[in-house]
Design a protein around this motif. Structure first.
Motif, PDB file in Angstrom:
ATOM      1  N   PRO A  27     117.686  60.203 -24.373  1.00 36.08           N
ATOM      2  CA  PRO A  27     116.897  59.996 -23.152  1.00 36.08           C
ATOM      3  C   PRO A  27     117.712  60.346 -21.918  1.00 36.08           C
ATOM      4  O   PRO A  27     118.943  60.312 -21.936  1.00 36.08           O
ATOM      5  N   ARG A  28     117.009  60.670 -20.845  1.00 39.51           N
ATOM      6  CA  ARG A  28     117.696  60.979 -19.593  1.00 39.51           C
ATOM      7  C   ARG A  28     118.392  59.718 -19.077  1.00 39.51           C
ATOM      8  O   ARG A  28     117.780  58.652 -18.957  1.00 39.51           O
ATOM      9  N   MET A  29     119.673  59.849 -18.759  1.00 38.21           N
ATOM     10  CA  MET A  29     120.465  58.719 -18.292  1.00 38.21           C
ATOM     11  C   MET A  29     120.724  58.848 -16.795  1.00 38.21           C
ATOM     12  O   MET A  29     120.694  59.945 -16.235  1.00 38.21           O
ATOM     13  N   GLY A  30     121.005  57.725 -16.155  1.00 34.07           N
ATOM     14  CA  GLY A  30     121.245  57.783 -14.725  1.00 34.07           C
ATOM     15  C   GLY A  30     121.838  56.510 -14.163  1.00 34.07           C
ATOM     16  O   GLY A  30     122.230  55.602 -14.902  1.00 34.07           O
ATOM     17  N   PHE A  31     121.911  56.465 -12.834  1.00 37.02           N
ATOM     18  CA  PHE A  31     122.414  55.315 -12.082  1.00 37.02           C
ATOM     19  C   PHE A  31     121.308  54.730 -11.218  1.00 37.02           C
ATOM     20  O   PHE A  31     120.536  55.476 -10.595  1.00 37.02           O
ATOM     21  N   PHE A  32     121.242  53.416 -11.155  1.00 41.23           N
ATOM     22  CA  PHE A  32     120.491  52.720 -10.121  1.00 41.23           C
ATOM     23  C   PHE A  32     121.506  51.887  -9.348  1.00 41.23           C
ATOM     24  O   PHE A  32     122.091  50.956  -9.896  1.00 41.23           O
ATOM     25  N   THR A  33     121.729  52.243  -8.090  1.00 44.57           N
ATOM     26  CA  THR A  33     122.693  51.525  -7.256  1.00 44.57           C
ATOM     27  C   THR A  33     121.936  50.602  -6.310  1.00 44.57           C
ATOM     28  O   THR A  33     121.242  51.059  -5.408  1.00 44.57           O
ATOM     29  N   LYS A  42     135.141  48.329  -3.794  1.00 45.62           N
ATOM     30  CA  LYS A  42     135.654  49.669  -4.117  1.00 45.62           C
ATOM     31  C   LYS A  42     136.203  49.769  -5.544  1.00 45.62           C
ATOM     32  O   LYS A  42     136.940  50.710  -5.859  1.00 45.62           O
ATOM     33  N   ALA A  43     135.841  48.813  -6.403  1.00 43.98           N
ATOM     34  CA  ALA A  43     136.264  48.915  -7.801  1.00 43.98           C
ATOM     35  C   ALA A  43     135.723  50.192  -8.429  1.00 43.98           C
ATOM     36  O   ALA A  43     136.397  50.840  -9.243  1.00 43.98           O
ATOM     37  N   ALA A 199     130.293  52.071 -13.313  1.00 44.67           N
ATOM     38  CA  ALA A 199     129.346  51.013 -13.656  1.00 44.67           C
ATOM     39  C   ALA A 199     130.042  49.891 -14.425  1.00 44.67           C
ATOM     40  O   ALA A 199     129.746  48.704 -14.226  1.00 44.67           O
ATOM     41  N   GLN A 200     130.970  50.258 -15.286  1.00 46.22           N
ATOM     42  CA  GLN A 200     131.684  49.239 -16.059  1.00 46.22           C
ATOM     43  C   GLN A 200     132.564  48.385 -15.161  1.00 46.22           C
ATOM     44  O   GLN A 200     132.732  47.185 -15.395  1.00 46.22           O
ATOM     45  N   ALA A 201     133.090  48.987 -14.094  1.00 44.93           N
ATOM     46  CA  ALA A 201     134.018  48.259 -13.227  1.00 44.93           C
ATOM     47  C   ALA A 201     133.306  47.415 -12.178  1.00 44.93           C
ATOM     48  O   ALA A 201     133.917  46.505 -11.610  1.00 44.93           O
ATOM     49  N   CYS A 202     132.029  47.694 -11.896  1.00 46.52           N
ATOM     50  CA  CYS A 202     131.319  46.999 -10.812  1.00 46.52           C
ATOM     51  C   CYS A 202     131.149  45.516 -11.155  1.00 46.52           C
ATOM     52  O   CYS A 202     130.499  45.180 -12.158  1.00 46.52           O
ATOM     53  N   PRO A 203     131.694  44.584 -10.355  1.00 47.15           N
ATOM     54  CA  PRO A 203     131.659  43.161 -10.702  1.00 47.15           C
ATOM     55  C   PRO A 203     130.327  42.476 -10.409  1.00 47.15           C
ATOM     56  O   PRO A 203     130.090  41.377 -10.879  1.00 47.15           O
ATOM     57  N   THR A 204     129.450  43.117  -9.628  1.00 50.27           N
ATOM     58  CA  THR A 204     128.187  42.474  -9.247  1.00 50.27           C
ATOM     59  C   THR A 204     126.964  43.150  -9.857  1.00 50.27           C
ATOM     60  O   THR A 204     125.835  42.751  -9.564  1.00 50.27           O
ATOM     61  N   SER A 206     125.961  45.972  -9.038  1.00 49.99           N
ATOM     62  CA  SER A 206     125.321  46.795  -8.011  1.00 49.99           C
ATOM     63  C   SER A 206     125.062  48.186  -8.573  1.00 49.99           C
ATOM     64  O   SER A 206     124.026  48.797  -8.280  1.00 49.99           O
ATOM     65  N   ILE A 207     125.995  48.701  -9.382  1.00 50.62           N
ATOM     66  CA  ILE A 207     125.822  49.989 -10.046  1.00 50.62           C
ATOM     67  C   ILE A 207     125.342  49.718 -11.465  1.00 50.62           C
ATOM     68  O   ILE A 207     126.069  49.117 -12.269  1.00 50.62           O
ATOM     69  N   GLN A 208     124.121  50.131 -11.759  1.00 55.48           N
ATOM     70  CA  GLN A 208     123.537  49.906 -13.077  1.00 55.48           C
ATOM     71  C   GLN A 208     123.305  51.247 -13.752  1.00 55.48           C
ATOM     72  O   GLN A 208     122.822  52.193 -13.124  1.00 55.48           O
ATOM     73  N   PHE A 209     123.658  51.317 -15.026  1.00 57.76           N
ATOM     74  CA  PHE A 209     123.569  52.560 -15.790  1.00 57.76           C
ATOM     75  C   PHE A 209     122.639  52.350 -16.980  1.00 57.76           C
ATOM     76  O   PHE A 209     122.593  51.272 -17.565  1.00 57.76           O
ATOM     77  N   GLY A 210     121.885  53.393 -17.314  1.00 59.19           N
ATOM     78  CA  GLY A 210     121.020  53.311 -18.480  1.00 59.19           C
ATOM     79  C   GLY A 210     119.998  54.421 -18.485  1.00 59.19           C
ATOM     80  O   GLY A 210     120.041  55.354 -17.653  1.00 59.19           O
ATOM     81  N   PRO A 211     119.026  54.348 -19.416  1.00 58.66           N
ATOM     82  CA  PRO A 211     117.936  55.326 -19.428  1.00 58.66           C
ATOM     83  C   PRO A 211     117.186  55.287 -18.099  1.00 58.66           C
ATOM     84  O   PRO A 211     116.857  54.213 -17.586  1.00 58.66           O
ATOM     85  N   LEU A 212     116.917  56.447 -17.534  1.00 65.61           N
ATOM     86  CA  LEU A 212     116.379  56.526 -16.176  1.00 65.61           C
ATOM     87  C   LEU A 212     115.042  55.808 -16.040  1.00 65.61           C
ATOM     88  O   LEU A 212     114.796  55.128 -15.032  1.00 65.61           O
TER      89      LEU A 212
END
Length: 301
Positions: A27-33, A42-43, A199-204, A206-212
């Motif tokens: 599936p198409r992958m992406g970011f939701f910030t 700045k992690a 995305a792995q480093a974001c502590p909150t 805020s950066i979410q990764f997955g199927p678009l």
């Protein structure tokens, strides 16, 4: 009749299939910030540099003087840029955005102006219709099976066409090197079943990764939640497949107008009009050729 195969703008159901991958592709992958959750740590910026072995900024990690921003923009050496926008706002009751905190925020003093920080981690948008792909003469830029856009720097000739074609100003040529570089959405990690380093480093989260498609549904729910909490200015940017780039593979939840974050309000793929331009050029060329032929014919007579 225009088809998905030759359209350079508008909705496109499956960019990977359009690029030649079989229907069995991932599936198409992406970011939701979600910028409402960003704490400006700045992690993501650091994790991106470390994983991708990016060089430090040419002038060093120096603050810009008007905020805690230390890079100013995306570049060939900075694929994640954390922006800090300080705003004066009318005094109002605090709103719980769901951010990690030691306790509820303190209310502003009645009658006095308050302050708020807008923080956002910017990145390449991995457009549905990517102008950089259209103009690259060497095939250095390509669409992956995950629907993302990647630069193969080993065959980049440094022409810079992609830099001027990008409607977001993402791509850049590296000083002293001359080739183009940008976010790959950690293509090497995706192939190993891992999420991108930022995305792995974001502590909150805020950066979410997955199927678009899943991210788009999650983003819609988040906007509705914020509206219900009294944040009517919350909006999505780059989520709409009907926009000028066919929707972005990396999109954002913003708390103000896109221009405040340094984003274009209505981005359009810069190669959208190329087919019609070539058709008009061909008609003009035929017209010139006909005029020349008639001129020679007249001289003979």
């Amino acid at each position: 009749m225009t088809t998905d195969a030759n359209r350079l703008s508008g909705p496109l159901a499956d960019p990977s299939s359009d690029a030649g991958y079989p229907e069995s592709h991932p599936p198409r992958m992406g970011f939701f910030t979600d910028t409402s959750l960003c704490i400006g740590c700045k992690a993501c910026q650091v994790a991106c540099k470390e994983w991708n072995l990016l060089p430090p900024e040419p002038d060093g990690p120096d603050l810009l003087g008007d905020s805690f921003d230390n890079t100013g923009a995306l570049s060939a050496d900075t694929w994640r840029h954390v922006a800090f926008i300080e705003q004066k706002v009318p005094a109002r009751q605090p709103v719980d955005l769901g951010m990690p905190a030691l306790g509820p925020p303190e209310p502003d003093t009645p009658g006095e102006a308050g302050m708020r920080w807008l923080m956002a981690s910017d990145v390449c948008k991995h457009c549905t219709h990517a102008a950089c792909l259209d103009v690259c003469p060497t095939g250095s830029l390509f669409r992956t099976e995950f629907g993302t856009v990647v630069v193969q720097e080993d065959i980049c000739n440094g022409c810079g066409y992609c830099v001027t074609a990008c409607p977001y100003g993402v791509l850049d040529l590296r000083p002293g090197d001359g080739r183009a570089f940008k976010c790959t959405l950690c293509y090497d990690r995706l192939g190993a079943g891992q999420e991108p380093a930022c995305a792995q480093a974001c502590p909150t989260d805020s950066i979410q990764f997955g199927p678009l498609e899943e991210l788009r549904e999650r983003a819609d729910q988040r906007v509705a939640q914020l509206h219900g909490r009294g944040v009517p200015e919350a909006r999505l940017y780059g989520r709409d497949p009907q926009d000028g780039v066919g929707g972005d593979g990396a999109f954002f939840l913003l708390l103000d107008e896109p221009e405040v974050y340094g984003l274009p309000p209505d981005p359009v793929v810069t190669t959208r009009d190329l087919p019609s331009m070539w058709r008009h050029a061909a008609v003009a060329a035929l017209g010139v050729a006909a005029s020349v032929a008639l001129s020679f014919a007249g001289r003979r007579r």
